[in-house]
Design a protein around this motif. Structure first.
Motif, PDB file in Angstrom:
ATOM      1  N   ASN A  74     -35.169  74.730  20.218  1.00  0.00           N
ATOM      2  CA  ASN A  74     -35.746  73.458  20.664  1.00  0.00           C
ATOM      3  C   ASN A  74     -34.757  72.590  21.442  1.00  0.00           C
ATOM      4  O   ASN A  74     -35.096  71.477  21.843  1.00  0.00           O
ATOM      5  N   GLY A  75     -33.545  73.061  21.667  1.00  0.00           N
ATOM      6  CA  GLY A  75     -32.586  72.351  22.501  1.00  0.00           C
ATOM      7  C   GLY A  75     -32.037  71.060  21.919  1.00  0.00           C
ATOM      8  O   GLY A  75     -31.511  70.228  22.649  1.00  0.00           O
ATOM      9  N   ASN A  76     -32.082  70.907  20.585  1.00  0.00           N
ATOM     10  CA  ASN A  76     -31.593  69.661  19.989  1.00  0.00           C
ATOM     11  C   ASN A  76     -30.104  69.694  19.640  1.00  0.00           C
ATOM     12  O   ASN A  76     -29.560  68.723  19.128  1.00  0.00           O
ATOM     13  N   GLY A  77     -29.429  70.836  19.886  1.00  0.00           N
ATOM     14  CA  GLY A  77     -27.985  70.918  19.689  1.00  0.00           C
ATOM     15  C   GLY A  77     -27.528  71.131  18.268  1.00  0.00           C
ATOM     16  O   GLY A  77     -26.340  71.045  17.986  1.00  0.00           O
ATOM     17  N   ARG A  78     -28.442  71.431  17.349  1.00  0.00           N
ATOM     18  CA  ARG A  78     -28.054  71.684  15.961  1.00  0.00           C
ATOM     19  C   ARG A  78     -28.958  72.773  15.381  1.00  0.00           C
ATOM     20  O   ARG A  78     -30.103  72.938  15.808  1.00  0.00           O
ATOM     21  N   PRO A  79     -28.465  73.513  14.385  1.00  0.00           N
ATOM     22  CA  PRO A  79     -29.302  74.570  13.793  1.00  0.00           C
ATOM     23  C   PRO A  79     -30.428  73.975  12.950  1.00  0.00           C
ATOM     24  O   PRO A  79     -30.217  73.034  12.190  1.00  0.00           O
ATOM     25  N   ASP A  80     -31.606  74.506  13.122  1.00  0.00           N
ATOM     26  CA  ASP A  80     -32.774  74.098  12.346  1.00  0.00           C
ATOM     27  C   ASP A  80     -33.231  75.262  11.477  1.00  0.00           C
ATOM     28  O   ASP A  80     -32.860  76.414  11.724  1.00  0.00           O
ATOM     29  N   THR A  81     -34.045  74.992  10.479  1.00  0.00           N
ATOM     30  CA  THR A  81     -34.444  76.016   9.510  1.00  0.00           C
ATOM     31  C   THR A  81     -35.170  77.193  10.154  1.00  0.00           C
ATOM     32  O   THR A  81     -35.126  78.294   9.621  1.00  0.00           O
ATOM     33  N   PHE A  82     -35.821  76.995  11.278  1.00  0.00           N
ATOM     34  CA  PHE A  82     -36.585  78.068  11.915  1.00  0.00           C
ATOM     35  C   PHE A  82     -35.780  78.838  12.961  1.00  0.00           C
ATOM     36  O   PHE A  82     -36.283  79.788  13.550  1.00  0.00           O
ATOM     37  N   GLU A  83     -34.524  78.464  13.195  1.00  0.00           N
ATOM     38  CA  GLU A  83     -33.724  79.102  14.238  1.00  0.00           C
ATOM     39  C   GLU A  83     -32.829  80.200  13.668  1.00  0.00           C
ATOM     40  O   GLU A  83     -32.204  80.030  12.617  1.00  0.00           O
ATOM     41  N   ALA A  84     -32.766  81.314  14.381  1.00  0.00           N
ATOM     42  CA  ALA A  84     -31.920  82.439  13.986  1.00  0.00           C
ATOM     43  C   ALA A  84     -30.456  82.031  14.043  1.00  0.00           C
ATOM     44  O   ALA A  84     -30.044  81.271  14.918  1.00  0.00           O
TER      45      ALA A  84
END
Length: 126
Positions: A74-84
């Motif tokens: 999503n391009g927010n610059g931080r790891p999110d729970t749904f990102e590999a």
């Protein structure tokens, strides 16, 4: 916020290859941490963004460096729970030298951020 006074003689380079083996698309972000990634006691030292492949980060010399990578869907610059994501370490980085880290494999989906789902020690997944 933590700060440090460094001279060029205190810095080494950690290099490696980050491979996105997930089905996700987006910029691959590679971060270097003093301590395990994303923990409150750890310090983010350096980072870069690419679409995978070779990375090279200048970091303070340390015996406890971790490298973390994730697909920033999503391009927010931080790891999110749904990102590999994936990580490897601990690594030793010596001042005024290059340390080649094992290949950073980014796969799967993080089940619980802030902890990455993969940890590698000596190239072996834990």
């Amino acid at each position: 916020s933590k700060t440090a006074n460094l001279s060029l003689g205190d810095v080494g380079i950690v290099e490696g290859n980050a491979t996105n083996n997930s089905s996700q698309f987006g910029s691959v972000r590679v971060w270097a941490w003093s301590g395990a990634p994303m923990l409150p006691s750890s310090t983010l030292l350096a980072g870069m963004s690419s679409y995978g492949g070779f990375y090279s980060l200048g970091v303070p010399a340390t015996t406890y460096l971790w490298v973390q990578g994730f697909v920033d869907v999503n391009g927010n610059g931080r790891p999110d729970t749904f990102e590999a994501s994936g990580s490897l370490g601990p690594l030793t980085v010596t001042a005024l030298s290059k340390t080649f880290a094992a290949n950073l494999n980014i796969s799967g989906v993080a089940s619980n951020v802030p902890r990455p789902i993969l940890h590698f020690v000596g190239g072996v997944a834990l």
